[in-house]
Design a protein around this motif. Structure first.
Motif, PDB file in Angstrom:
ATOM      1  N   ALA A   1      25.881  70.484 -27.848  1.00  0.00           N
ATOM      2  CA  ALA A   1      26.395  71.697 -27.242  1.00  0.00           C
ATOM      3  C   ALA A   1      25.630  72.608 -26.587  1.00  0.00           C
ATOM      4  O   ALA A   1      25.720  73.066 -25.485  1.00  0.00           O
ATOM      5  N   LEU A   2      24.205  72.571 -27.344  1.00  0.00           N
ATOM      6  CA  LEU A   2      23.116  73.302 -26.702  1.00  0.00           C
ATOM      7  C   LEU A   2      22.829  72.699 -25.281  1.00  0.00           C
ATOM      8  O   LEU A   2      22.481  73.455 -24.483  1.00  0.00           O
ATOM      9  N   ALA A   3      22.676  71.421 -25.405  1.00  0.00           N
ATOM     10  CA  ALA A   3      22.378  70.605 -24.025  1.00  0.00           C
ATOM     11  C   ALA A   3      23.384  70.940 -22.855  1.00  0.00           C
ATOM     12  O   ALA A   3      23.067  70.853 -21.648  1.00  0.00           O
ATOM     13  N   ARG A   4      24.667  71.040 -23.256  1.00  0.00           N
ATOM     14  CA  ARG A   4      25.630  71.443 -22.361  1.00  0.00           C
ATOM     15  C   ARG A   4      25.610  72.910 -21.628  1.00  0.00           C
ATOM     16  O   ARG A   4      25.929  73.190 -20.744  1.00  0.00           O
ATOM     17  N   ASP A   5      25.311  73.873 -22.606  1.00  0.00           N
ATOM     18  CA  ASP A   5      25.425  75.075 -22.402  1.00  0.00           C
ATOM     19  C   ASP A   5      24.238  76.016 -22.079  1.00  0.00           C
ATOM     20  O   ASP A   5      24.567  77.002 -21.646  1.00  0.00           O
ATOM     21  N   THR A   6      23.125  75.295 -22.263  1.00  0.00           N
ATOM     22  CA  THR A   6      21.875  76.292 -22.166  1.00  0.00           C
ATOM     23  C   THR A   6      20.819  75.351 -21.483  1.00  0.00           C
ATOM     24  O   THR A   6      21.078  74.219 -21.355  1.00  0.00           O
TER      25      THR A   6
ATOM     26  N   GLY B   1      19.690  62.967 -15.961  1.00  0.00           N
ATOM     27  CA  GLY B   1      19.368  64.234 -15.625  1.00  0.00           C
ATOM     28  C   GLY B   1      20.144  64.912 -16.698  1.00  0.00           C
ATOM     29  O   GLY B   1      20.520  64.576 -17.841  1.00  0.00           O
ATOM     30  N   GLY B   2      20.123  66.271 -16.571  1.00  0.00           N
ATOM     31  CA  GLY B   2      20.713  67.250 -17.479  1.00  0.00           C
ATOM     32  C   GLY B   2      19.622  67.926 -18.309  1.00  0.00           C
ATOM     33  O   GLY B   2      18.571  67.932 -17.844  1.00  0.00           O
ATOM     34  N   VAL B   3      20.035  68.150 -19.511  1.00  0.00           N
ATOM     35  CA  VAL B   3      19.287  68.985 -20.482  1.00  0.00           C
ATOM     36  C   VAL B   3      18.658  68.060 -21.625  1.00  0.00           C
ATOM     37  O   VAL B   3      19.703  67.646 -22.165  1.00  0.00           O
ATOM     38  N   LEU B   4      17.610  68.049 -21.887  1.00  0.00           N
ATOM     39  CA  LEU B   4      17.084  66.997 -23.176  1.00  0.00           C
ATOM     40  C   LEU B   4      16.759  68.224 -24.063  1.00  0.00           C
ATOM     41  O   LEU B   4      15.802  68.962 -23.852  1.00  0.00           O
ATOM     42  N   ILE B   5      17.485  68.009 -25.273  1.00  0.00           N
ATOM     43  CA  ILE B   5      16.955  69.284 -26.217  1.00  0.00           C
ATOM     44  C   ILE B   5      17.015  68.331 -27.596  1.00  0.00           C
ATOM     45  O   ILE B   5      17.951  67.580 -27.920  1.00  0.00           O
TER      46      ILE B   5
ATOM     47  N   ALA C   1      16.764  58.734 -31.579  1.00  0.00           N
ATOM     48  CA  ALA C   1      16.153  59.849 -30.889  1.00  0.00           C
ATOM     49  C   ALA C   1      16.798  60.309 -29.378  1.00  0.00           C
ATOM     50  O   ALA C   1      17.827  59.310 -28.931  1.00  0.00           O
ATOM     51  N   ARG C   2      16.511  61.356 -28.962  1.00  0.00           N
ATOM     52  CA  ARG C   2      17.301  61.894 -27.834  1.00  0.00           C
ATOM     53  C   ARG C   2      16.529  61.760 -26.354  1.00  0.00           C
ATOM     54  O   ARG C   2      16.810  61.766 -25.370  1.00  0.00           O
TER      55      ARG C   2
ATOM     56  N   ASN D   1       8.376  69.219 -35.232  1.00  0.00           N
ATOM     57  CA  ASN D   1       9.886  69.945 -35.467  1.00  0.00           C
ATOM     58  C   ASN D   1       9.837  71.215 -34.714  1.00  0.00           C
ATOM     59  O   ASN D   1      11.006  72.080 -34.759  1.00  0.00           O
ATOM     60  N   ASP D   2       9.192  71.522 -33.656  1.00  0.00           N
ATOM     61  CA  ASP D   2       9.209  72.582 -32.691  1.00  0.00           C
ATOM     62  C   ASP D   2      10.411  72.078 -31.697  1.00  0.00           C
ATOM     63  O   ASP D   2      10.822  70.853 -31.858  1.00  0.00           O
ATOM     64  N   LEU D   3      11.306  72.860 -31.486  1.00  0.00           N
ATOM     65  CA  LEU D   3      12.594  72.763 -30.327  1.00  0.00           C
ATOM     66  C   LEU D   3      11.898  72.680 -29.053  1.00  0.00           C
ATOM     67  O   LEU D   3      11.339  73.333 -28.530  1.00  0.00           O
ATOM     68  N   ILE D   4      12.168  71.290 -28.374  1.00  0.00           N
ATOM     69  CA  ILE D   4      11.997  71.068 -26.787  1.00  0.00           C
ATOM     70  C   ILE D   4      13.222  71.192 -26.154  1.00  0.00           C
ATOM     71  O   ILE D   4      14.317  70.414 -26.359  1.00  0.00           O
TER      72      ILE D   4
END
Length: 222
Positions: A12-17, A47-51, A111-112, A167-170
């Motif tokens: 959801a975060l990758a979609r919205d932020t 493409g898009g957002v990797l989080i 993994a993402r 564990n930092d958020l990328i």
């Protein structure tokens, strides 16, 4: 690896932020140096957002093929789990530290994506996976074997001018990469979601013919 991570809906975060909204929120929270230097760009994958959550490694130059080739690489990739983003420093020698089979194995572990301060190869094959974005400096067909080798994992690493901790958020996309310290992740994510919603409202008003001055006065975003 043992980890303390808040429960976040990464899809959801990758979609919205996106990276810019996290950078703005970090700025507002007096963390003004949370983006990587220019040079980290999407090389392969969608493409898009990797989080996701940083899993870190350092790959250093070697002068000969090790007795046990790819030994720590195998251990590292086999240890990946759901939500992980590989963050690797391989900046000291221009060999390809990442490729198709590493990416395929990472996908199988949940993994993402990957962020490599260095070079990758097998770009077309990673593209074919369709689900594993890889960011880095560029591509080169030169194999890592006998040139670079992972020496340390799950430690703070310096990539593209910024120290990243396990564990930092990328958050990575076509604009670049923002890194959120894990201890602030819940707070920063909540603020980023709010800001993204505000920016959506501002965008709608502009598209309807609203003046930029009025949008700034009402929403305080640009």
């Amino acid at each position: 690896m043992p980890s303390i991570r808040p429960e976040l809906d990464l899809d959801a975060l990758a979609r919205d932020t996106y990276s810019a909204v996290y950078s703005d929120v970090c700025d507002a929270c007096e963390m003004r140096d949370q983006t990587l230097s220019p040079g980290a760009r999407l090389l392969a994958g969608p493409g898009g957002v990797l989080i996701g959550w940083a899993r870190t490694a350092v790959s250093l130059p070697v002068t000969a093929i090790p007795e046990r080739p790819y030994d720590l690489e195998i251990d590292f990739i086999d240890s990946l789990g759901l939500g992980d983003v590989v963050v690797m420093d391989c900046s000291r020698k221009p060999a390809a530290a990442w490729g198709e089979l590493f990416s395929t194995a990472s996908v199988g572990r949940g993994a993402r994506g990957a962020l490599i301060d260095g070079y990758i190869r097998d770009v077309a094959k990673i593209d074919d996976l369709g689900r594993f974005p890889v960011f880095g400096r560029g591509s080169r067909p030169t194999d890592s074997l006998g040139r670079v080798s992972i020496q340390s994992i799950d430690i703070p690493v310096s990539v593209f001018g910024l120290t990243v901790h396990p564990n930092d958020l990328i958050i990575a996309d076509r604009d670049g990469v923002t890194v959120v310290p894990s201890r602030r992740a819940v707070e920063i994510v909540a603020l980023a979601k709010q800001k993204a919603t505000t920016e959506n409202s501002a965008r709608d008003l502009l598209l309807a013919g609203g003046y930029l001055r009025d949008v700034w006065t009402k929403y305080r975003v640009l």
